[in-house]
Design an enzyme around this catalytic site. Structure first.
Site, PDB file in Angstrom:
ATOM      1  N   LYS A  58       0.836  -1.210   0.000  1.00 29.86           N
ATOM      2  CA  LYS A  58       0.000   0.000   0.000  1.00 29.86           C
ATOM      3  C   LYS A  58       0.869   1.258   0.000  1.00 29.86           C
ATOM      4  CE  LYS A  58      -2.058  -1.106   3.910  1.00 29.86           C
ATOM      5  NZ  LYS A  58      -1.364  -2.385   4.226  1.00 29.86           N
ATOM      6  N   ARG A 109     -10.091   0.418   8.203  1.00 28.82           N
ATOM      7  CA  ARG A 109      -9.669  -0.937   8.549  1.00 28.82           C
ATOM      8  C   ARG A 109     -10.749  -1.717   9.264  1.00 28.82           C
ATOM      9  NH1 ARG A 109      -3.678   0.185   8.791  1.00 28.82           N
ATOM     10  NH2 ARG A 109      -2.842  -1.824   9.288  1.00 28.82           N
ATOM     11  N   ARG A 138      11.640  -5.289   5.328  1.00 30.10           N
ATOM     12  CA  ARG A 138      11.373  -3.875   5.018  1.00 30.10           C
ATOM     13  C   ARG A 138      12.319  -2.955   5.795  1.00 30.10           C
ATOM     14  NH1 ARG A 138       5.508  -1.515   5.652  1.00 30.10           N
ATOM     15  NH2 ARG A 138       5.634  -2.581   7.662  1.00 30.10           N
ATOM     16  N   ARG A 185      10.861  -1.070  11.349  1.00 24.99           N
ATOM     17  CA  ARG A 185       9.740  -0.743  12.229  1.00 24.99           C
ATOM     18  C   ARG A 185       9.645  -1.709  13.409  1.00 24.99           C
ATOM     19  NH1 ARG A 185       4.534   0.365   8.461  1.00 24.99           N
ATOM     20  NH2 ARG A 185       3.595  -0.974  10.053  1.00 24.99           N
ATOM     21  N   ARG A 236      -0.744  -9.132  13.226  1.00 24.56           N
ATOM     22  CA  ARG A 236      -1.340  -8.118  12.333  1.00 24.56           C
ATOM     23  C   ARG A 236      -2.086  -8.780  11.178  1.00 24.56           C
ATOM     24  NH1 ARG A 236       4.005  -5.282  10.998  1.00 24.56           N
ATOM     25  NH2 ARG A 236       2.825  -4.137   9.418  1.00 24.56           N
TER      26      ARG A 236
HETATM   27  P1  AP5 Z   1       4.781  -1.570   2.017  1.00 21.78           P
HETATM   28  O1  AP5 Z   1       4.426  -0.822   0.783  1.00 21.78           O
HETATM   29  O2  AP5 Z   1       5.519  -0.861   3.089  1.00 21.78           O
HETATM   30  O3  AP5 Z   1       3.496  -2.337   2.589  1.00 21.78           O
HETATM   31  P2  AP5 Z   1       2.170  -1.782   3.275  1.00 21.78           P
HETATM   32  O4  AP5 Z   1       1.022  -2.414   2.578  1.00 21.78           O
HETATM   33  O5  AP5 Z   1       2.200  -0.293   3.362  1.00 21.78           O
HETATM   34  O6  AP5 Z   1       2.314  -2.480   4.680  1.00 21.78           O
HETATM   35  P3  AP5 Z   1       2.267  -1.892   6.180  1.00 21.78           P
HETATM   36  O7  AP5 Z   1       2.998  -2.854   7.054  1.00 21.78           O
HETATM   37  O8  AP5 Z   1       2.689  -0.462   6.213  1.00 21.78           O
HETATM   38  O9  AP5 Z   1       0.770  -2.022   6.457  1.00 21.78           O
HETATM   39  P4  AP5 Z   1       0.098  -2.047   7.815  1.00 21.78           P
HETATM   40  O10 AP5 Z   1      -1.283  -1.928   7.350  1.00 21.78           O
HETATM   41  O11 AP5 Z   1       0.382  -3.176   8.691  1.00 21.78           O
HETATM   42  O12 AP5 Z   1       0.788  -0.852   8.615  1.00 21.78           O
HETATM   43  P5  AP5 Z   1       0.321   0.619   8.907  1.00 21.78           P
HETATM   44  O13 AP5 Z   1       1.506   1.470   8.963  1.00 21.78           O
HETATM   45  O14 AP5 Z   1      -0.803   0.998   8.030  1.00 21.78           O
HETATM   46  O15 AP5 Z   1       5.639  -2.855   1.542  1.00 21.78           O
HETATM   47  C1  AP5 Z   1       6.187  -3.755   2.509  1.00 21.78           C
HETATM   48  C2  AP5 Z   1       7.571  -4.225   2.060  1.00 21.78           C
HETATM   49  O16 AP5 Z   1       7.437  -5.020   0.881  1.00 21.78           O
HETATM   50  C3  AP5 Z   1       8.538  -3.083   1.690  1.00 21.78           C
HETATM   51  O17 AP5 Z   1       9.822  -3.456   2.110  1.00 21.78           O
HETATM   52  C4  AP5 Z   1       8.464  -3.025   0.157  1.00 21.78           C
HETATM   53  O18 AP5 Z   1       9.698  -2.605  -0.412  1.00 21.78           O
HETATM   54  C5  AP5 Z   1       8.155  -4.464  -0.207  1.00 21.78           C
HETATM   55  N1  AP5 Z   1       7.268  -4.598  -1.376  1.00 21.78           N
HETATM   56  C6  AP5 Z   1       6.198  -3.812  -1.683  1.00 21.78           C
HETATM   57  N2  AP5 Z   1       5.604  -4.244  -2.824  1.00 21.78           N
HETATM   58  C7  AP5 Z   1       6.315  -5.342  -3.230  1.00 21.78           C
HETATM   59  C8  AP5 Z   1       6.208  -6.231  -4.353  1.00 21.78           C
HETATM   60  N3  AP5 Z   1       5.250  -6.063  -5.275  1.00 21.78           N
HETATM   61  N4  AP5 Z   1       7.111  -7.253  -4.447  1.00 21.78           N
HETATM   62  C9  AP5 Z   1       8.095  -7.412  -3.506  1.00 21.78           C
HETATM   63  N5  AP5 Z   1       8.268  -6.573  -2.435  1.00 21.78           N
HETATM   64  C10 AP5 Z   1       7.379  -5.553  -2.296  1.00 21.78           C
HETATM   65  O19 AP5 Z   1      -0.285   0.466  10.383  1.00 21.78           O
HETATM   66  C11 AP5 Z   1       0.546   0.170  11.484  1.00 21.78           C
HETATM   67  C12 AP5 Z   1      -0.278   0.067  12.754  1.00 21.78           C
HETATM   68  O20 AP5 Z   1      -0.936   1.323  13.015  1.00 21.78           O
HETATM   69  C13 AP5 Z   1      -1.430  -0.946  12.707  1.00 21.78           C
HETATM   70  O21 AP5 Z   1      -0.994  -2.236  13.044  1.00 21.78           O
HETATM   71  C14 AP5 Z   1      -2.394  -0.357  13.745  1.00 21.78           C
HETATM   72  O22 AP5 Z   1      -1.975  -0.637  15.039  1.00 21.78           O
HETATM   73  C15 AP5 Z   1      -2.244   1.135  13.520  1.00 21.78           C
HETATM   74  N6  AP5 Z   1      -3.218   1.632  12.536  1.00 21.78           N
HETATM   75  C16 AP5 Z   1      -2.929   2.187  11.323  1.00 21.78           C
HETATM   76  N7  AP5 Z   1      -4.052   2.527  10.673  1.00 21.78           N
HETATM   77  C17 AP5 Z   1      -5.080   2.157  11.484  1.00 21.78           C
HETATM   78  C18 AP5 Z   1      -6.488   2.231  11.353  1.00 21.78           C
HETATM   79  N8  AP5 Z   1      -7.077   2.712  10.249  1.00 21.78           N
HETATM   80  N9  AP5 Z   1      -7.240   1.751  12.386  1.00 21.78           N
HETATM   81  C19 AP5 Z   1      -6.675   1.279  13.506  1.00 21.78           C
HETATM   82  N10 AP5 Z   1      -5.356   1.174  13.681  1.00 21.78           N
HETATM   83  C20 AP5 Z   1      -4.555   1.613  12.680  1.00 21.78           C
HETATM   84 MG    MG Z   2       2.374   1.085   4.944  1.00 21.98          MG
END
Ligand code: AP5
Ligand code: MG
Ligand code: ZN
Length: 215
Positions: free
Chosen positions: A13, A88, A127, A160, A171
Protein backbone atom coordinates in the site's frame (compact mmCIF):
# COMPACT_ATOMS: atom_id res chain seq x y z
CA UNK A 1 -9.15 11.09 -7.70
CA UNK A 2 -10.35 9.85 -4.31
CA UNK A 3 -8.87 6.44 -3.65
CA UNK A 4 -8.46 3.83 -0.95
CA UNK A 5 -5.65 1.28 -1.04
CA UNK A 6 -6.85 -1.80 0.77
CA UNK A 7 -4.70 -4.80 1.59
CA UNK A 8 -2.98 -6.75 4.35
CA UNK A 9 0.18 -5.55 6.09
CA UNK A 10 3.01 -5.72 3.56
CA UNK A 11 0.75 -5.80 0.49
CA UNK A 12 2.52 -2.73 -0.91
CA UNK A 13 0.00 0.00 0.00
CA UNK A 14 2.68 2.49 1.04
CA UNK A 15 4.97 1.61 -1.88
CA UNK A 16 2.22 2.07 -4.45
CA UNK A 17 0.69 5.13 -2.74
CA UNK A 18 4.00 6.99 -3.07
CA UNK A 19 3.97 6.26 -6.81
CA UNK A 20 0.36 7.44 -7.14
CA UNK A 21 1.06 10.74 -5.36
CA UNK A 22 3.67 11.54 -8.01
CA UNK A 23 1.41 10.44 -10.83
CA UNK A 24 -1.73 12.31 -9.75
CA UNK A 25 -0.38 15.10 -7.48
CA UNK A 26 -2.67 14.08 -4.62
CA UNK A 27 -1.54 13.33 -1.06
CA UNK A 28 -1.00 9.93 0.55
CA UNK A 29 -2.87 9.74 3.84
CA UNK A 30 -1.39 6.86 5.84
CA UNK A 31 -2.93 6.50 9.28
CA UNK A 32 0.03 4.28 10.21
CA UNK A 33 2.49 7.08 9.32
CA UNK A 34 0.41 9.69 11.18
CA UNK A 35 0.23 7.46 14.27
CA UNK A 36 3.99 6.71 14.16
CA UNK A 37 4.68 10.47 13.94
CA UNK A 38 2.49 10.99 17.05
CA UNK A 39 4.39 8.22 18.87
CA UNK A 40 7.71 9.86 17.94
CA UNK A 41 6.47 13.27 19.14
CA UNK A 42 5.31 11.70 22.40
CA UNK A 43 1.82 13.23 22.22
CA UNK A 44 -0.96 11.86 24.47
CA UNK A 45 -2.57 10.27 21.42
CA UNK A 46 0.76 8.76 20.39
CA UNK A 47 1.35 7.25 23.81
CA UNK A 48 -2.09 5.64 23.78
CA UNK A 49 -1.74 4.40 20.19
CA UNK A 50 1.70 2.85 20.79
CA UNK A 51 0.33 0.11 23.05
CA UNK A 52 -2.05 -1.10 20.36
CA UNK A 53 0.52 -0.79 17.56
CA UNK A 54 3.26 -2.66 19.43
CA UNK A 55 0.80 -5.47 20.12
CA UNK A 56 -0.16 -5.68 16.43
CA UNK A 57 -3.74 -4.68 17.19
CA UNK A 58 -5.85 -1.81 15.92
CA UNK A 59 -5.97 1.64 17.48
CA UNK A 60 -9.58 2.42 18.56
CA UNK A 61 -11.88 3.54 15.75
CA UNK A 62 -12.73 6.92 17.30
CA UNK A 63 -9.05 7.93 17.37
CA UNK A 64 -8.30 7.14 13.70
CA UNK A 65 -11.68 8.37 12.46
CA UNK A 66 -10.96 11.78 14.05
CA UNK A 67 -7.47 11.90 12.52
CA UNK A 68 -8.76 11.21 9.02
CA UNK A 69 -11.75 13.53 9.31
CA UNK A 70 -9.40 16.43 10.13
CA UNK A 71 -6.83 15.46 7.52
CA UNK A 72 -9.40 15.35 4.70
CA UNK A 73 -10.30 18.99 5.42
CA UNK A 74 -6.80 20.17 4.59
CA UNK A 75 -6.26 22.16 1.40
CA UNK A 76 -4.08 19.61 -0.35
CA UNK A 77 -7.02 17.16 -0.48
CA UNK A 78 -9.03 19.42 -2.73
CA UNK A 79 -8.27 17.40 -5.89
CA UNK A 80 -8.31 14.04 -4.19
CA UNK A 81 -6.33 11.76 -1.87
CA UNK A 82 -5.01 8.25 -1.44
CA UNK A 83 -6.04 6.63 1.82
CA UNK A 84 -3.44 4.03 2.85
CA UNK A 85 -4.34 1.82 5.80
CA UNK A 86 -7.72 3.45 6.44
CA UNK A 87 -10.48 2.33 6.78
CA UNK A 88 -9.67 -0.94 8.55
CA UNK A 89 -13.02 -1.80 10.12
CA UNK A 90 -16.64 -1.51 8.99
CA UNK A 91 -17.34 1.31 11.50
CA UNK A 92 -14.34 3.22 10.07
CA UNK A 93 -15.69 2.75 6.53
CA UNK A 94 -19.13 3.99 7.63
CA UNK A 95 -17.54 7.02 9.33
CA UNK A 96 -15.52 7.80 6.20
CA UNK A 97 -18.66 7.66 4.11
CA UNK A 98 -20.33 10.12 6.48
CA UNK A 99 -17.35 12.52 6.49
CA UNK A 100 -17.18 12.53 2.69
CA UNK A 101 -20.93 13.05 2.39
CA UNK A 102 -20.66 16.07 4.72
CA UNK A 103 -18.04 17.51 2.38
CA UNK A 104 -20.13 16.72 -0.70
CA UNK A 105 -17.55 14.20 -1.89
CA UNK A 106 -17.65 10.59 -2.98
CA UNK A 107 -15.05 7.84 -3.25
CA UNK A 108 -13.98 6.99 -6.78
CA UNK A 109 -12.19 3.68 -6.31
CA UNK A 110 -10.97 1.16 -3.77
CA UNK A 111 -8.02 -0.92 -4.94
CA UNK A 112 -7.60 -4.20 -3.12
CA UNK A 113 -4.11 -5.73 -3.27
CA UNK A 114 -4.01 -9.49 -2.79
CA UNK A 115 -0.76 -11.15 -1.58
CA UNK A 116 -0.06 -14.62 -0.07
CA UNK A 117 0.55 -14.72 3.69
CA UNK A 118 4.10 -16.14 3.49
CA UNK A 119 5.15 -13.49 0.97
CA UNK A 120 3.80 -10.83 3.35
CA UNK A 121 5.97 -12.12 6.19
CA UNK A 122 9.04 -12.07 3.92
CA UNK A 123 8.27 -8.54 2.74
CA UNK A 124 7.74 -7.18 6.24
CA UNK A 125 10.74 -8.80 7.90
CA UNK A 126 12.95 -7.33 5.12
CA UNK A 127 11.37 -3.87 5.02
CA UNK A 128 13.51 -0.83 5.79
CA UNK A 129 12.30 2.79 5.91
CA UNK A 130 14.14 6.10 5.69
CA UNK A 131 14.10 8.05 8.98
CA UNK A 132 14.24 11.36 7.14
CA UNK A 133 11.94 11.12 4.10
CA UNK A 134 9.92 7.95 4.79
CA UNK A 135 10.86 6.18 1.57
CA UNK A 136 10.48 2.42 1.84
CA UNK A 137 12.96 -0.26 0.80
CA UNK A 138 13.33 -4.01 0.99
CA UNK A 139 16.66 -5.70 1.69
CA UNK A 140 16.09 -8.14 -1.24
CA UNK A 141 13.24 -6.85 -3.41
CA UNK A 142 14.04 -3.13 -3.42
CA UNK A 143 17.44 -2.51 -1.81
CA UNK A 144 19.08 0.91 -1.41
CA UNK A 145 22.37 1.40 -3.31
CA UNK A 146 24.32 1.82 -0.06
CA UNK A 147 23.30 -0.54 2.76
CA UNK A 148 21.43 1.33 5.51
CA UNK A 149 21.29 4.64 3.60
CA UNK A 150 18.43 6.23 1.66
CA UNK A 151 19.06 6.75 -2.08
CA UNK A 152 16.79 9.80 -2.14
CA UNK A 153 18.13 11.79 0.81
CA UNK A 154 21.02 9.89 2.43
CA UNK A 155 19.01 9.41 5.64
CA UNK A 156 19.50 6.35 7.86
CA UNK A 157 17.21 3.36 7.26
CA UNK A 158 15.41 1.72 10.17
CA UNK A 159 13.23 -1.31 10.81
CA UNK A 160 9.74 -0.74 12.23
CA UNK A 161 9.13 -2.00 15.79
CA UNK A 162 6.07 -3.97 14.63
CA UNK A 163 7.98 -5.77 11.84
CA UNK A 164 9.01 -8.69 14.07
CA UNK A 165 7.64 -12.04 12.93
CA UNK A 166 5.36 -12.62 15.95
CA UNK A 167 3.77 -9.17 15.65
CA UNK A 168 3.48 -9.55 11.87
CA UNK A 169 1.46 -12.77 12.31
CA UNK A 170 -0.82 -11.01 14.79
CA UNK A 171 -1.34 -8.12 12.33
CA UNK A 172 -2.20 -10.58 9.54
CA UNK A 173 -4.81 -12.22 11.78
CA UNK A 174 -6.28 -8.83 12.71
CA UNK A 175 -6.49 -8.01 9.00
CA UNK A 176 -8.31 -11.27 8.25
CA UNK A 177 -10.76 -10.78 11.13
CA UNK A 178 -11.46 -7.06 11.07
CA UNK A 179 -10.39 -5.55 7.74
CA UNK A 180 -10.98 -8.18 5.04
CA UNK A 181 -14.82 -7.78 5.31
CA UNK A 182 -14.25 -4.39 3.65
CA UNK A 183 -13.52 -6.18 0.36
CA UNK A 184 -17.18 -7.21 0.12
CA UNK A 185 -18.29 -3.89 1.58
CA UNK A 186 -16.71 -1.99 -1.31
CA UNK A 187 -17.57 -4.65 -3.89
CA UNK A 188 -21.22 -4.19 -2.92
CA UNK A 189 -20.76 -0.41 -3.24
CA UNK A 190 -19.56 -0.95 -6.84
CA UNK A 191 -16.18 0.77 -6.38
CA UNK A 192 -13.81 -2.19 -5.89
CA UNK A 193 -10.89 -2.96 -8.21
CA UNK A 194 -8.94 -6.13 -7.42
CA UNK A 195 -5.27 -6.44 -8.20
CA UNK A 196 -2.81 -9.32 -7.91
CA UNK A 197 -0.10 -7.94 -5.62
CA UNK A 198 2.24 -10.93 -6.04
CA UNK A 199 4.10 -9.43 -9.00
CA UNK A 200 7.21 -7.24 -8.78
CA UNK A 201 6.68 -3.63 -7.61
CA UNK A 202 6.96 -2.09 -11.10
CA UNK A 203 4.43 -4.53 -12.56
CA UNK A 204 1.91 -3.89 -9.78
CA UNK A 205 2.37 -0.18 -10.46
CA UNK A 206 1.75 -0.60 -14.23
CA UNK A 207 -1.36 -2.74 -13.67
CA UNK A 208 -2.69 -0.28 -11.09
CA UNK A 209 -2.35 2.65 -13.46
CA UNK A 210 -3.98 0.80 -16.33
CA UNK A 211 -6.85 -0.34 -14.08
CA UNK A 212 -7.42 3.24 -12.92
CA UNK A 213 -7.30 4.57 -16.46
CA UNK A 214 -9.72 1.94 -17.71
CA UNK A 215 -12.27 2.49 -14.94
P1 AP5 B 1 4.78 -1.57 2.02
O1 AP5 B 1 4.43 -0.82 0.78
O2 AP5 B 1 5.52 -0.86 3.09
O3 AP5 B 1 3.50 -2.34 2.59
P2 AP5 B 1 2.17 -1.78 3.28
O4 AP5 B 1 1.02 -2.41 2.58
O5 AP5 B 1 2.20 -0.29 3.36
O6 AP5 B 1 2.31 -2.48 4.68
P3 AP5 B 1 2.27 -1.89 6.18
O7 AP5 B 1 3.00 -2.85 7.05
O8 AP5 B 1 2.69 -0.46 6.21
O9 AP5 B 1 0.77 -2.02 6.46
P4 AP5 B 1 0.10 -2.05 7.82
O10 AP5 B 1 -1.28 -1.93 7.35
O11 AP5 B 1 0.38 -3.18 8.69
O12 AP5 B 1 0.79 -0.85 8.62
P5 AP5 B 1 0.32 0.62 8.91
O13 AP5 B 1 1.51 1.47 8.96
O14 AP5 B 1 -0.80 1.00 8.03
O15 AP5 B 1 5.64 -2.85 1.54
C1 AP5 B 1 6.19 -3.76 2.51
C2 AP5 B 1 7.57 -4.22 2.06
O16 AP5 B 1 7.44 -5.02 0.88
C3 AP5 B 1 8.54 -3.08 1.69
O17 AP5 B 1 9.82 -3.46 2.11
C4 AP5 B 1 8.46 -3.02 0.16
O18 AP5 B 1 9.70 -2.60 -0.41
C5 AP5 B 1 8.16 -4.46 -0.21
N1 AP5 B 1 7.27 -4.60 -1.38
C6 AP5 B 1 6.20 -3.81 -1.68
N2 AP5 B 1 5.60 -4.24 -2.82
C7 AP5 B 1 6.32 -5.34 -3.23
C8 AP5 B 1 6.21 -6.23 -4.35
N3 AP5 B 1 5.25 -6.06 -5.28
N4 AP5 B 1 7.11 -7.25 -4.45
C9 AP5 B 1 8.10 -7.41 -3.51
N5 AP5 B 1 8.27 -6.57 -2.43
C10 AP5 B 1 7.38 -5.55 -2.30
O19 AP5 B 1 -0.28 0.47 10.38
C11 AP5 B 1 0.55 0.17 11.48
C12 AP5 B 1 -0.28 0.07 12.75
O20 AP5 B 1 -0.94 1.32 13.01
C13 AP5 B 1 -1.43 -0.95 12.71
O21 AP5 B 1 -0.99 -2.24 13.04
C14 AP5 B 1 -2.39 -0.36 13.75
O22 AP5 B 1 -1.97 -0.64 15.04
C15 AP5 B 1 -2.24 1.14 13.52
N6 AP5 B 1 -3.22 1.63 12.54
C16 AP5 B 1 -2.93 2.19 11.32
N7 AP5 B 1 -4.05 2.53 10.67
C17 AP5 B 1 -5.08 2.16 11.48
C18 AP5 B 1 -6.49 2.23 11.35
N8 AP5 B 1 -7.08 2.71 10.25
N9 AP5 B 1 -7.24 1.75 12.39
C19 AP5 B 1 -6.68 1.28 13.51
N10 AP5 B 1 -5.36 1.17 13.68
C20 AP5 B 1 -4.55 1.61 12.68
MG1 MG C 1 2.37 1.09 4.94
ZN1 ZN D 1 15.21 9.35 2.60
Amino acid sequence: MKLILLGPPGAGKGTQAKMLTEQFFIPQISTGDILRAAVKDGTAMGLKAKEFMDAGGLVPDEVVVGIVRDRLQEKDCINGFILDGFPRTVPQADALQASLAEMGKELDRVISLDVDAEALVERLTGRRTCKECGRGYHVTFDPSSVVGKCDACGGALFQRDDDQEETIRKRLQVYADQTSPLINYYRDAGVLLELDGMQPISQVQEKMLSLLQAS
